[in-house]
Design a protein around this motif. Structure first.
Motif, PDB file in Angstrom:
ATOM      1  N   CYS A 381      45.151  37.616  41.183  1.00 31.54           N
ATOM      2  CA  CYS A 381      44.889  39.061  41.109  1.00 31.54           C
ATOM      3  C   CYS A 381      43.375  39.328  41.077  1.00 31.54           C
ATOM      4  O   CYS A 381      42.648  38.748  40.279  1.00 31.54           O
ATOM      5  N   ARG A 382      42.896  40.194  41.972  1.00 31.28           N
ATOM      6  CA  ARG A 382      41.461  40.512  41.995  1.00 31.28           C
ATOM      7  C   ARG A 382      40.992  41.077  40.657  1.00 31.28           C
ATOM      8  O   ARG A 382      39.896  40.808  40.206  1.00 31.28           O
ATOM      9  N   ARG A 383      41.828  41.940  40.072  1.00 26.58           N
ATOM     10  CA  ARG A 383      41.411  42.611  38.842  1.00 26.58           C
ATOM     11  C   ARG A 383      41.300  41.616  37.692  1.00 26.58           C
ATOM     12  O   ARG A 383      40.357  41.685  36.897  1.00 26.58           O
ATOM     13  N   CYS A 397      47.797  43.013  38.140  1.00 31.38           N
ATOM     14  CA  CYS A 397      47.721  44.472  38.048  1.00 31.38           C
ATOM     15  C   CYS A 397      48.686  45.225  38.941  1.00 31.38           C
ATOM     16  O   CYS A 397      48.899  46.410  38.742  1.00 31.38           O
ATOM     17  N   HIS A 398      49.216  44.571  39.959  1.00 33.57           N
ATOM     18  CA  HIS A 398      50.078  45.236  40.940  1.00 33.57           C
ATOM     19  C   HIS A 398      49.373  46.351  41.680  1.00 33.57           C
ATOM     20  O   HIS A 398      50.001  47.211  42.257  1.00 33.57           O
ATOM     21  N   ASN A 399      48.067  46.389  41.621  1.00 33.22           N
ATOM     22  CA  ASN A 399      47.331  47.402  42.371  1.00 33.22           C
ATOM     23  C   ASN A 399      46.074  46.805  42.991  1.00 33.22           C
ATOM     24  O   ASN A 399      44.988  47.388  42.943  1.00 33.22           O
ATOM     25  N   CYS A 400      46.218  45.594  43.539  1.00 30.76           N
ATOM     26  CA  CYS A 400      45.142  45.016  44.333  1.00 30.76           C
ATOM     27  C   CYS A 400      45.819  44.293  45.494  1.00 30.76           C
ATOM     28  O   CYS A 400      47.033  44.084  45.467  1.00 30.76           O
ATOM     29  N   CYS A 403      47.851  41.109  44.614  1.00 28.69           N
ATOM     30  CA  CYS A 403      49.114  41.384  43.927  1.00 28.69           C
ATOM     31  C   CYS A 403      50.131  41.977  44.892  1.00 28.69           C
ATOM     32  O   CYS A 403      51.301  41.622  44.865  1.00 28.69           O
TER      33      CYS A 403
HETATM   34 ZN    ZN Z   1      46.055  42.614  41.052  1.00 28.10          ZN
END
Ligand code: ZN
Ligand code: ADP
Length: 530
Positions: A381-383, A397-400, A403
């Motif tokens: 995950c990037r975050r 995060c499910h937003n990168c 993910c």
């Molecule tokens: Zn992520």
């Protein structure tokens, strides 16, 4: 003393309601303000958009005297002062752009106790005249904005900031609050040491910006990629596009305008009038895309920037985080989009080799670049990776992009060996050396004039790499550079060199993991569920 807050009579919350019109403090604002109002020092690490300004503006209104704000952002002082005056705060600034009469009037007002806040550029504090002036008035606090500028380890060092230790020495009883959006351990420690903030309370905010979707993709015709990104996800939105050079800023802005996108250029080579005009259009009009070098953006408070795009690789994770942090200050879904390629790695390695300064300085630049490359090439995950860099643990995060479309981590040992042995052979065969393009042509078995001229079709590795496409091979080179298995020669021709680690790969003692780019469809930032 203040027109809006009588000395001793106003509580922070009352000032927040009455002057700024907000209902409640956010996050750690109340605790920070209490610390400074009580006369203590504070070091505040809070992401862009977190609400740092109120942390010194409110105490400056609550405490007796004038709050001195040290800021490197001369170009923004007028805006900041205007915004404060609009809510009835008596604010002024002193910098080199003023005429002597204006300056004298500001000085008079300060000495007479008529100012709530006075903004100063750091270089002014080197002048004895400024120090003497400050002695003649009453100071409620010192706020040191963009405090990471004092850190030589950081990415935005300004020598004038080193002078700021004078504040503590000359005015030991005046509370100081240092603020920054940069939060690595090293920078944090350096700010604390250089500003002599030994007794300060440290406030470290959560650095996550959950509404920003982080995406990093391989460069493949970057202008067209950018255009597709804007058209499919951010048509009509305000955004910032960062480029490394002035030339690419102008080229990219022109390109976007031709495609019907309201883009404006911004870089230090434009005259002051054009810069001010473009900046104010970006701030005041809807849907402007600012194409800029990193000269643009520090201190810009535009809440509805929907995307920040990088067409070149940032030099450090700190820089990347700050620049992308300018998206989505209003908390609504926004995108941080970066396209990066082999040329970026080569170019930055070359710039580091050729940079002025000692070996220590080059090591620092290299370490910054390596961390940035690790973020680009991660399969995690990037975050998680980004926050980890700032010392904060988190979960996927499910937003990168990694993910949402997980890349595969594949065993790249065999392709790496094929590529490295080509580099070794070329070096052995003749003195002349070759860059990535020629090496990939050899692996793919292409009979270009440059291949036949050099009889490269006779090399044992000619045509042994047909299992990967050209773009995949470029990815392999990029990742081997990122992993330190390959290096770029400082000759300026992009010649690839092998490192000690390459010998281990060739002998089979060091396996190579590679990131396999997933197929990506454009994915609107707004359509996400979380
Ligand atoms: Zn992520
Ligand atoms: P930073 O300097 O940390 O980047 P700012 O001080 O510019 O952030 O604040 C970001 C935005 O949030 C501004 O528009 C500011 O007015 C708003 N803001 C800050 N604190 C509050 C609060 N307590 N309530 C409502 N809005 C706030």
């Amino acid at each position: 003393a203040s027109a809006v807050a009588q000395p001793g009579s106003a509580a922070p919350l009352e000032v927040l309601h009455r002057v700024f019109g907000y209902d409640a403090f956010r996050g750690q604002q109340a605790a920070i303000i209490d610390q400074v109002v009580g006369g203590g020092d504070a070091l505040v690490l809070m992401p862009t958009g977190g609400g740092k300004s109120l942390c010194y503006q409110v105490p400056a209104l609550v405490r007796d005297g004038t709050g001195i704000v040290v800021s490197p952002l001369i170009a923004l002082m007028q805006d900041q002062v205007d915004a404060l005056e609009a809510v009835g705060v008596r604010a002024e600034f002193l910098n080199s752009t003023q005429d002597p009469d204006t300056r004298r009037e500001v000085e008079r007002a300060f000495v007479a106790g008529e100012l709530d806040m006075l903004y100063l550029a750091p270089e002014r504090l080197k002048l004895d005249s400024t120090k003497n002036l400050l002695d003649r008035g009453r100071i409620s606090l010192f706020a040191i904005d963009e405090a990471h500028c004092v850190a030589q380890w950081g990415h935005d060092f300004r020598p004038d900031y080193l002078e700021l230790s004078v504040l503590h020495q000359r005015w030991p009883d005046v509370p100081r609050i240092a603020l920054t959006a940069t939060a690595t351990e090293t920078t944090h420690r350096e700010i604390s040491a250089r500003l002599e903030l030994d007794d300060a309370a440290h406030f470290v905010a959560d650095f996550d910006r959950p509404n920003i979707q982080y995406r990093i993709e391989a460069k493949d015709g970057p202008q067209q990629q950018l255009l597709r990104f804007i058209r499919s996800e951010h048509d009509g939105d305000a955004g910032i596009v960062y480029c490394l050079s002035r030339k690419s800023v102008e080229g990219t802005a022109e390109f976007l305008v031709k495609q019907g996108i309201a883009a404006l250029p911004y870089h230090a080579g434009l005259d002051a009038g054009t810069r001010a005009r473009n900046q104010s259009r970006f701030l005041r009009e809807d849907g402007i895309v600012m194409v800029a070098t990193i000269a643009f953006g520090m201190g810009i408070d535009k809440p509805d920037v929907r995307f920040v795009a990088h067409l070149d690789l940032p030099k450090s994770v700190e820089g990347y985080y700050q620049e992308t942090g300018r998206a989505g200050r209003d908390g609504l879904p926004s995108t941080a989009w970066l396209a990066y390629g082999l040329q970026d790695v080569m170019q930055q390695r070359r710039m580091i080799d050729q940079s002025e300064g000692d070996a220590e300085h080059r090591r620092k630049l290299s370490a910054h670049l390596d961390a940035m490359l690790a973020l680009c090439e991660t399969v995690e995950c990037r975050r998680v990776q980004l926050l980890g860099y700032f010392g904060q643990a988190s979960t996927p995060c499910h937003n990168c992009d990694t993910c949402l479309t997980p890349p595969q981590a594949i065993d790249g040992t065999v392709p790496a060996q094929k590529l490295l042995s080509t580099v070794v052979r070329l070096k052995r065969e003749r003195d002349q050396q070759f860059g990535a393009g020629q090496i990939i042509d050899i692996l793919l078995g292409k009979t270009t004039p440059r291949i036949t001229q050099n009889r490269h079709e006779q090399l044992a590795t000619f045509g042994i790499g047909s299992e990967l496409s050209e773009i995949e091979w470029r990815g392999v080179v990029r990742q081997l550079l990122a992993q330190g298995v390959l290096a770029v020669s400082p000759d300026g021709y992009g010649t690839l060199l092998i490192t000690d680690a390459a010998a281990e790969v060739l002998s089979g003692t060091r396996p190579v993991r590679l990131r396999k780019e997933p197929e990506r469809a454009a994915r609107p930032a707004r359509a996400r569920s979380g």
